[in-house]
Write an enzyme that holds these catalytic residues in place. Structure first.
Site, PDB file in Angstrom:
ATOM      1  N   GLU A  53       0.831  -1.216   0.000  1.00  0.00           N
ATOM      2  CA  GLU A  53       0.000   0.000   0.000  1.00  0.00           C
ATOM      3  C   GLU A  53       0.862   1.261   0.000  1.00  0.00           C
ATOM      4  O   GLU A  53       2.091   1.200   0.201  1.00  0.00           O
ATOM      5  CB  GLU A  53      -0.926   0.005   1.217  1.00  0.00           C
ATOM      6  CG  GLU A  53      -0.202   0.129   2.542  1.00  0.00           C
ATOM      7  CD  GLU A  53      -1.014   0.859   3.599  1.00  0.00           C
ATOM      8  OE1 GLU A  53      -1.389   2.022   3.363  1.00  0.00           O
ATOM      9  OE2 GLU A  53      -1.248   0.262   4.662  1.00  0.00           O
ATOM     10  N   VAL A 135      -5.592   0.407   2.848  1.00  0.00           N
ATOM     11  CA  VAL A 135      -5.780  -1.038   2.688  1.00  0.00           C
ATOM     12  C   VAL A 135      -6.977  -1.323   1.786  1.00  0.00           C
ATOM     13  O   VAL A 135      -6.902  -2.149   0.873  1.00  0.00           O
ATOM     14  CB  VAL A 135      -5.943  -1.717   4.071  1.00  0.00           C
ATOM     15  CG1 VAL A 135      -6.417  -3.163   3.928  1.00  0.00           C
ATOM     16  CG2 VAL A 135      -4.619  -1.660   4.827  1.00  0.00           C
ATOM     17  N   ASP A 167     -17.484   5.049  13.556  1.00  0.00           N
ATOM     18  CA  ASP A 167     -16.208   5.186  12.828  1.00  0.00           C
ATOM     19  C   ASP A 167     -15.582   3.796  12.696  1.00  0.00           C
ATOM     20  O   ASP A 167     -14.869   3.315  13.568  1.00  0.00           O
ATOM     21  CB  ASP A 167     -15.279   6.145  13.573  1.00  0.00           C
ATOM     22  CG  ASP A 167     -14.069   6.532  12.735  1.00  0.00           C
ATOM     23  OD1 ASP A 167     -13.863   5.908  11.684  1.00  0.00           O
ATOM     24  OD2 ASP A 167     -13.346   7.464  13.137  1.00  0.00           O
ATOM     25  N   SER A 170     -13.152   1.377   6.383  1.00  0.00           N
ATOM     26  CA  SER A 170     -13.635   0.620   5.214  1.00  0.00           C
ATOM     27  C   SER A 170     -12.708  -0.545   4.905  1.00  0.00           C
ATOM     28  O   SER A 170     -13.045  -1.402   4.085  1.00  0.00           O
ATOM     29  CB  SER A 170     -13.770   1.533   3.996  1.00  0.00           C
ATOM     30  OG  SER A 170     -12.517   2.085   3.650  1.00  0.00           O
ATOM     31  N   ASP A 171     -11.553  -0.619   5.561  1.00  0.00           N
ATOM     32  CA  ASP A 171     -10.699  -1.807   5.407  1.00  0.00           C
ATOM     33  C   ASP A 171     -11.480  -3.072   5.780  1.00  0.00           C
ATOM     34  O   ASP A 171     -11.287  -4.137   5.187  1.00  0.00           O
ATOM     35  CB  ASP A 171      -9.466  -1.736   6.323  1.00  0.00           C
ATOM     36  CG  ASP A 171      -8.523  -0.599   5.962  1.00  0.00           C
ATOM     37  OD1 ASP A 171      -8.753   0.052   4.919  1.00  0.00           O
ATOM     38  OD2 ASP A 171      -7.575  -0.365   6.724  1.00  0.00           O
ATOM     39  N   LYS A 188      -3.813  -1.904  15.474  1.00  0.00           N
ATOM     40  CA  LYS A 188      -3.181  -1.025  16.453  1.00  0.00           C
ATOM     41  C   LYS A 188      -4.115  -0.769  17.632  1.00  0.00           C
ATOM     42  O   LYS A 188      -5.327  -0.666  17.459  1.00  0.00           O
ATOM     43  CB  LYS A 188      -2.873   0.298  15.757  1.00  0.00           C
ATOM     44  CG  LYS A 188      -1.717   1.027  16.338  1.00  0.00           C
ATOM     45  CD  LYS A 188      -1.297   2.123  15.409  1.00  0.00           C
ATOM     46  CE  LYS A 188      -0.182   1.653  14.514  1.00  0.00           C
ATOM     47  NZ  LYS A 188       0.151   2.617  13.469  1.00  0.00           N
TER      48      LYS A 188
END
Ligand SMILES: O=c1[nH]cc([C@@H]2O[C@H](COP(=O)(O)O)[C@@H](O)[C@H]2O)c(=O)[nH]1
Length: 394
Positions: A53, A135, A167, A170-171, A188
């Site tokens: 990416e 991603v 929130d 969209s990955d 993370k």
């Protein structure tokens, strides 16, 4: 001239792919993209290719470490037997495989390149902008050209307080709709890891931990979310740093563990053959020697999250803000860890790609009568005839 050669290679690639790989590109948008000659050649000859990416270059770290890291990741992929295909949108053109000049341009642009998730792709292309793919966007492009494996540092997820803000990166939905395997160091702990795993389960995504039972938390090897273990944070289970803010009971399961690149290749192969249509997340823990500073980094994350709330930084600005603030607060320790885990993921991803290419080559050889060309790749007879026909007609 070059573009017509690439388009011919792309056509050839489509004809020469194993039948199951064609599932990855049922609709043809590859003509709208620029595939580097090296990547086109690798795809058409069945060599392993690994997508990388570009948001991590533009928004994930400062110049010049971003450029150095991008180059090193490509080199690691090569050393471990695959061809790297860094993906970005440059001057409105989705590019699959970047030249050194392209990488330099992207690294220089930094945050002036638009962080491009799936929803942003059409906008960046139509305005001829420069987009660093996240991603979700990288998976989209990788699947369109038939790259089954993609390496990143960490995927996005459900943000803390996501139950109120909605929130959710969209990955996660991309993993639910695009059959590309993503190698990451987990998620993370700036995010809500248990809810992220819940959401991936809802999306039908296979989450596989690599040589561990514990889903990793990017900077640390463990998140407290374990294989085949259902537990509640209400009863005092130590869920490690990441989940310490969750005050309710969540069922966390990482139901699949893989230990070798060959295990991963078999999983990808089964996923494609079954036409599940979903992605796979391989969660690879950060190397031990870099995870020691996890507690220090976690403290910084807590502080940065507080600052983001105070400054009302939300949406797609939140992740870059948290990453750079955590780096400042840890005096660069988080950046060093970030780079180390990216390199480790590149190594693992390339080995998986090589194992997958070998598996497919072996299966094709066993199942069909095949022709071997130049000792490079196996071709079925009808494909060979079509190949010669296409070459002769241009
Ligand atoms: O540890 C990281 N997590 C996520 C990102 C980037 O941020 C994106 C997710 O952003 P958002 O949360 O806005 O969906 C990822 O796809 C990736 O490109 C990153 O650089 N480093």
């Amino acid at each position: 001239m070059v573009s017509s050669a690439i388009s011919r290679l792309t056509n050839l690639h489509r004809h020469l792919l194993p039948a199951d790989s064609k599932l990855l590109e049922s609709d043809d948008v590859s003509g709208l993209m620029k595939i580097s000659p090296e990547v086109a050649e690798a795809l058409s000859s069945g060599q392993p290719v690994v997508a990388l990416e570009s948001t991590v270059i533009s928004h994930g770290m400062p110049y010049p470490q971003n450029l150095e890291t991008a180059k090193q990741l490509e080199a690691i992929v090569r050393v471990n037997g695959a061809i790297p295909a860094t993906i970005a949108i440059l001057d409105g053109v989705p590019c699959i495989g970047l030249s050194m000049e392209d990488l330099q341009k992207l690294a220089n642009l930094g945050t002036r390149a638009q962080k491009t998730a799936r929803r942003d792709i059409a906008h960046v292309v139509s305005t001829r902008g420069n987009g660093a793919t996240t991603v979700s966007a990288t998976m989209f492009f990788a699947s369109k050209v038939g790259i089954p494996i993609f390496v990143t540092g960490g995927i996005g997820g459900v943000h803390r307080h996501g139950e109120n803000t909605l929130d959710v990166s969209s990955d996660l939905t991309e993993l639910g709709r695009t059959p590309v395997a993503v190698v990451s160091a987990g998620v993370k702990s700036i995010l809500d890891i248990p809810r992220t795993l819940e959401y991936l389960e809802t999306q039908g995504v296979c989450v596989a931990t690599y040589a561990t039972n514990d889903f990793p938390a990017f900077f640390t090897e463990r998140s407290g979310c374990q294989e085949e273990k259902v537990f509640s944070c209400l009863d005092g289970f130590d869920r490690s740093f990441s989940s310490s803010n969750n005050k309710f009971c969540v069922e966390d399961r990482v139901p699949c563990r893989v230990d070798t690149p060959e295990d991963c290749a078999r999983l990808i192969d089964a996923n494609v053959k079954l036409r599940l249509g979903t992605g796979i997340l391989f969660a690879v823990p950060i190397p031990k020697e870099y995870s020691a500073s996890g507690r220090l980094i976690e403290d910084a994350i807590q502080r940065a999250i507080g600052e983001a709330r105070t400054k009302n930084i939300t949406g797609n600005a939140e992740t870059p803000f948290l990453l750079s603030r955590v780096n400042e607060l840890t005096g660069g320790a988080s950046l060093a860890s970030n780079i180390a885990l990216l390199k480790n993921n590149a190594r693992v991803g390339a080995k998986i790609a090589a194992a997958l290419a070998q598996l497919r080559g072996h299966q094709n050889g066993v199942q069909h009568g095949l022709w071997r060309t130049e000792g490079v790749r196996l071709i079925r007879l009808p494909e060979l005839i079509r190949y010669i026909f296409l070459l002769s007609t241009g």
